[in-house]
Enzyme design. Structure first.
Site, PDB file in Angstrom:
ATOM      1  N   CYS A  93       0.917  -0.982   0.028  1.00  0.00           N
ATOM      2  CA  CYS A  93      -0.022   0.195   0.081  1.00  0.00           C
ATOM      3  C   CYS A  93       0.759   1.361  -0.092  1.00  0.00           C
ATOM      4  O   CYS A  93       0.290   2.359  -0.269  1.00  0.00           O
ATOM      5  CB  CYS A  93      -1.155   0.243   1.113  1.00  0.00           C
ATOM      6  SG  CYS A  93      -1.617  -1.535   1.518  1.00  0.00           S
ATOM      7  N   CYS A 241     -13.081  -0.084   8.382  1.00  0.00           N
ATOM      8  CA  CYS A 241     -12.105  -0.355   7.404  1.00  0.00           C
ATOM      9  C   CYS A 241     -12.452   0.529   5.777  1.00  0.00           C
ATOM     10  O   CYS A 241     -13.455   0.962   5.653  1.00  0.00           O
ATOM     11  CB  CYS A 241     -12.495  -1.778   6.633  1.00  0.00           C
ATOM     12  SG  CYS A 241     -12.620  -2.939   7.984  1.00  0.00           S
ATOM     13  N   ILE A 244     -12.809  -0.843  -1.044  1.00  0.00           N
ATOM     14  CA  ILE A 244     -12.201  -1.338  -2.080  1.00  0.00           C
ATOM     15  C   ILE A 244     -12.185  -0.281  -3.113  1.00  0.00           C
ATOM     16  O   ILE A 244     -13.242   0.235  -3.551  1.00  0.00           O
ATOM     17  CB  ILE A 244     -12.755  -2.616  -2.650  1.00  0.00           C
ATOM     18  CG1 ILE A 244     -12.470  -3.614  -1.478  1.00  0.00           C
ATOM     19  CG2 ILE A 244     -12.163  -3.033  -3.854  1.00  0.00           C
ATOM     20  CD1 ILE A 244     -13.497  -4.749  -1.949  1.00  0.00           C
ATOM     21  N   HIS A 366      -8.979   3.897  -1.123  1.00  0.00           N
ATOM     22  CA  HIS A 366      -7.525   3.468  -1.077  1.00  0.00           C
ATOM     23  C   HIS A 366      -7.098   2.225  -2.159  1.00  0.00           C
ATOM     24  O   HIS A 366      -7.161   1.188  -2.112  1.00  0.00           O
ATOM     25  CB  HIS A 366      -7.673   2.633   0.322  1.00  0.00           C
ATOM     26  CG  HIS A 366      -6.061   2.148   0.852  1.00  0.00           C
ATOM     27  ND1 HIS A 366      -4.881   2.526   0.052  1.00  0.00           N
ATOM     28  CD2 HIS A 366      -5.801   1.077   1.278  1.00  0.00           C
ATOM     29  CE1 HIS A 366      -4.003   1.867   0.625  1.00  0.00           C
ATOM     30  NE2 HIS A 366      -4.419   0.930   1.400  1.00  0.00           N
TER      31      HIS A 366
END
Lengths: 420, 138
Positions: A93, A241, A244, A366
Site C-alpha cells: 500500500c 475499514c 475497495i 484506497h
C-alpha cells in the site's frame, strides 16, 4: 543517527489525481490518463510533457487484481513517454510513496531534472473475497498460513492496544466519524458523506420501504449496532475499514533550481523517510510500527523539524486503529494517548493537528498503489491554499506531511513538504 | 544425522511431525521462532534447532468473519467466524496461530493474557498435507 540530506533540492511543481471509486468501465490506463491530465494542467506556468525524463510508477498487485503485470512501460507508452525509462515500485500500500521517493533521489543525484511519479491500482473487478486474498499476499507467510486477513492483522493490533492502554472499540469510532466529517468537502472522495449522513439515509430508506425506522440517537449508537456495522475481523467492523477502490494519482518533481520556471508556489521536499518492518512473530511491540518510527526519524532528522512543527498530516488509516497508532509513532501524541487525542478533537479539521483532511483512506478510498502520491496531492492542495471547504485555517500554513504504510507495516514512509 | 538448514521448509516438516521448533544462536544465545538462519542480534550463523515446550499466552487476537478462500472452504463465514492470534511462548518468542477452544462469535469472552497450549491443524494444499499452528486454552 546520521543526518540525511539530498544531493540537491527537489520540489513538487504539479499534482493531480482521479476521484477514487469503484469503476466498472474504467481500467488502469483510463484512470492514469485522468490523473496525468490533471497533473499537467496543474502546473501554474504551463508544462510540456516532453520535459519529463523518467517515470516512477507505484503499483502493488494489478498482477493479481487484473492478471496483468509490468505496468510501468504500459503507462509510459500511454502518456507518450516511451522510450524514456519507466520503473515500477512495489511496497504494497506504500507503492507510490516509494515511487515519489525514487523520483526525489533521481533528481537529487543530479541524473534527471524532471520526473513524473505516481501510482495506480484497479481492484474492484474481482470479488470482495478475492480482494481479501490479493491484499493478504502482503502479509508475512506465517500470518497468511494460519488464516490472517488484512483486517485481521489490524484486529490483532487493536486487541493488543486495547489490552495495553484501556481503549475500546468505541474509541475507534471517533476516528471514523472524524475522517468522514472531512469527506464531503473533498470532491475526490469515494464516500463523500459523513457517518451521520449515512445513518440518516438508512433511516430514510427504511421508512420509504415501510419498515420500522431504526432508532439511532447518534453516530456512536449507529456504529455500535452490529446490524449496521457488522464485524469484519473483530474488533475491526465494516466502518473501521477503508473501501475497495480504483484510482490513480501523480506528481511532477523538478530540481529546486528550475522549479521557478514552472510555478511561483513550488513545494520543497524537506524530509523524506522510510522504514521496514517485520511480522508479528518478530515485532518488538504489537502496538507500534518500527517502520513508521524509522521513517519519522529519517524525515525529522533530514528536515531538522520536530513533530510539533508539522501543521497537518495525512496518516495511513487503512483501518481506524492504524491512524491512532501511527499518530503516536510519528510523535504527534505520546504512546497510549492517540485515542484520547481523537476523542478530544485534537485531530479535527479545526484542531491543533488536523489528521486526514482529505477524509483519509477510510472515506477518500484506497486504491493501494495510488494512495501514497494521493496523500501528497492532499498536502499539495492544502499548502497551496486550494483545498476549498476543507482548507486548514492556520496562519502561515507552510509545512505538511504524509505517512504511508505498506503491508502489515513492512514498508512505511513519512514525507514532509514545505511551501517556500 | 543430516544437518537441516534453518528454513521454512524444514520448519514446516517439523510441524508435520507435531514439533514446534525454533533456532538458537550458539554465539549469543538468541532464540527465534520460526527459525532464522542468521542471528539478527549478533549476525552469528552457527545456529541449532531447539524444540519449544508449546505453551504460552495470548498476546493479541482477532475473530475473522470474511476469510480467504481456503478458510471459506473449511466452512468459515460471516455466521461462523474463526479466531487467529499471536501467542507469546513461555520461551519469550512469538508465533502466529489459529486459536481454538474459544467461541469466535463471542470475542468479548477471549482475553489477552490467557494461557494456551499448542495443537496442530492440517489441511490439504495441492494434494499435500499442510500442518499449521493452533493453540487452545490450557
Amino acid at each position: 543517527m546520521k543526518k540525511r540530506k539530498l544531493g540537491r533540492g527537489v520540489a513538487v511543481i504539479g499534482a493531480g489525481m482521479t476521484k477514487f471509486g469503484m469503476y466498472k468501465n474504467k481500467d488502469s490506463k483510463d484512470l492514469f490518463t485522468e490523473a496525468f491530465n490533471e497533473t499537467i494542467a496543474s502546473v501554474d506556468k504551463g508544462f510540456d510533457p516532453n520535459e519529463i525524463e523518467a517515470l516512477y510508477l507505484g503499483n502493488f498487485s494489478n498482477d493479481f487484481f487484473v492478471h496483468q503485470a509490468h505496468w510501468a512501460p504500459m503507462i509510459s507508452d500511454l502518456i507518450g513517454l516511451s522510450p524514456k525509462p519507466a520503473t515500477r515500485t512495489e511496497g504494497a500500500c506504500a507503492s507510490s510513496a516509494l515511487a515519489f521517493r525514487e523520483g526525489v533521489f533521481a533528481i537529487a543525484s543530479g541524473f534527471y531534472d524532471i520526473v513524473l511519479v505516481g501510482g495506480v491500482e484497479d481492484m474492484s473487478k474481482v470479488s470482495t473475497e478475492e480482494v481479501a486474498e490479493g491484499l493478504a499476499l502482503a502479509t508475512v507467510p506465517y500470518e497468511g498460513r494460519v488464516g490472517f486477513t488484512f483486517p485481521g492483522v489490524f484486529g490483532v493490533i487493536a486487541t493488543a492496544y486495547f489490552a495495553k492502554y484501556g481503549a475500546s472499540h468505541r474509541d475507534l469510532m471517533n476516528v471514523t466519524i472524524k475522517s468522514h466529517n472531512n469527506a464531503p468537502f473533498n470532491p475526490k472522495a469515494q464516500i463523500p458523506f459523513t457517518i451521520r449522513d449515512m445513518m440518516n439515509a438508512k433511516i430514510e430508506r427504511a421508512k420509504a420501504k415501510g419498515r420500522p425506522a431504526p432508532q439511532w440517537k447518534d453516530e456512536i449508537e449507529f456504529l455500535s449496532d452490529l446490524s449496521a456495522n457488522p464485524p469484519v475481523a473483530w474488533p475491526m467492523h465494516l466502518y473501521d475499514c477503508c473501501p475497495i477502490s480504483d484510482g490513480a494519482s501523480c506528481m511532477i518533481l523538478a530540481a529546486e533550481e528550475i522549479a521557478g520556471n514552472f510555478t511561483d508556489k513550488p513545494l520543497k521536499v524537506i524530509g523524506i523517510g522510510q522504514g521496514s518492518g517485520r511480522g508479528f512473530h518478530s515485532a518488538k511491540s504489537l502496538t507500534s510500527f518500527e517502520a513508521t518510527q524509522n521513517a519519522a526519524k529519517e524525515a525529522y532528522g533530514m528536515s531538522g523539524l520536530k513533530p510539533e512543527d508539522i501543521q497537518f498530516s495525512e496518516v495511513h488509516d487503512c483501518f481506524s486503529i492504524a491512524e491512532i497508532i501511527h499518530t503516536e509513532d510519528l510523535g504527534f501524541f505520546k504512546k497510549g494517548e492517540g485515542y484520547k487525542a481523537v476523542r478530544d478533537g485534537l485531530t479535527r479539521l479545526d484542531g491543533p493537528i488536523p489528521i486526514n483532511t482529505s477524509g483519509g483512506l477510510k472515506s477518500k478510498g484506497h486504491p493501494v498503489g495510488a494512495t501514497g502520491t494521493s496523500q501528497l496531492v492532499e498536502v499539495w492542495k492544502q499548502l497551496r491554499n486550494e483545498a476549498g471547504e476543507r482548507q486548514v485555517k492556520k496562519k502561515n500554513l507552510r509545512i505538511g506531511a504524509a505517512h504511508n504504510l505498506g503491508g502489515t507495516g513492512g514498508t512505511c514512509t513519512f514525507t514532509i513538504l514545505e511551501r517556500r | 544425522m543430516e544437518k537441516k538448514i534453518f528454513s521454512d521448509i524444514e520448519y514446516n516438516k517439523y510441524l508435520n511431525k507435531k514439533k514446534l521448533m525454533g533456532s538458537k544462536c550458539k554465539k549469543c544465545g538468541s532464540l527465534f521462532t520460526p527459525p532464522r538462519p542468521i542471528c539478527i542480534d549478533c549476525y552469528g550463523t552457527d545456529m541449532e534447532w531447539v524444540e519449544m515446550k508449546g505453551t504460552g499466552k495470548l498476546a493479541a487476537f482477532t475473530c475473522i468473519s470474511i476469510g480467504p478462500p481456503f478458510m471459506i472452504e473449511e466452512g468459515f463465514d460471516r455466521k461462523h467466524p474463526y479466531c487467529v492470534g499471536v501467542v507469546e511462548l513461555d520461551e519469550g518468542t512469538k508465533v502466529d496461530a489459529r486459536i481454538e477452544g474459544i467461541d469466535p462469535a463471542r470475542p468479548e469472552t477471549i482475553k489477552v493474557g490467557m494461557p494456551l497450549a499448542v495443537k496442530y491443524l492440517h489441511r490439504k494444499k495441492k494434494g499435500e498435507k499442510l500442518t499449521y499452528l493452533a493453540f487452545e486454552p490450557v
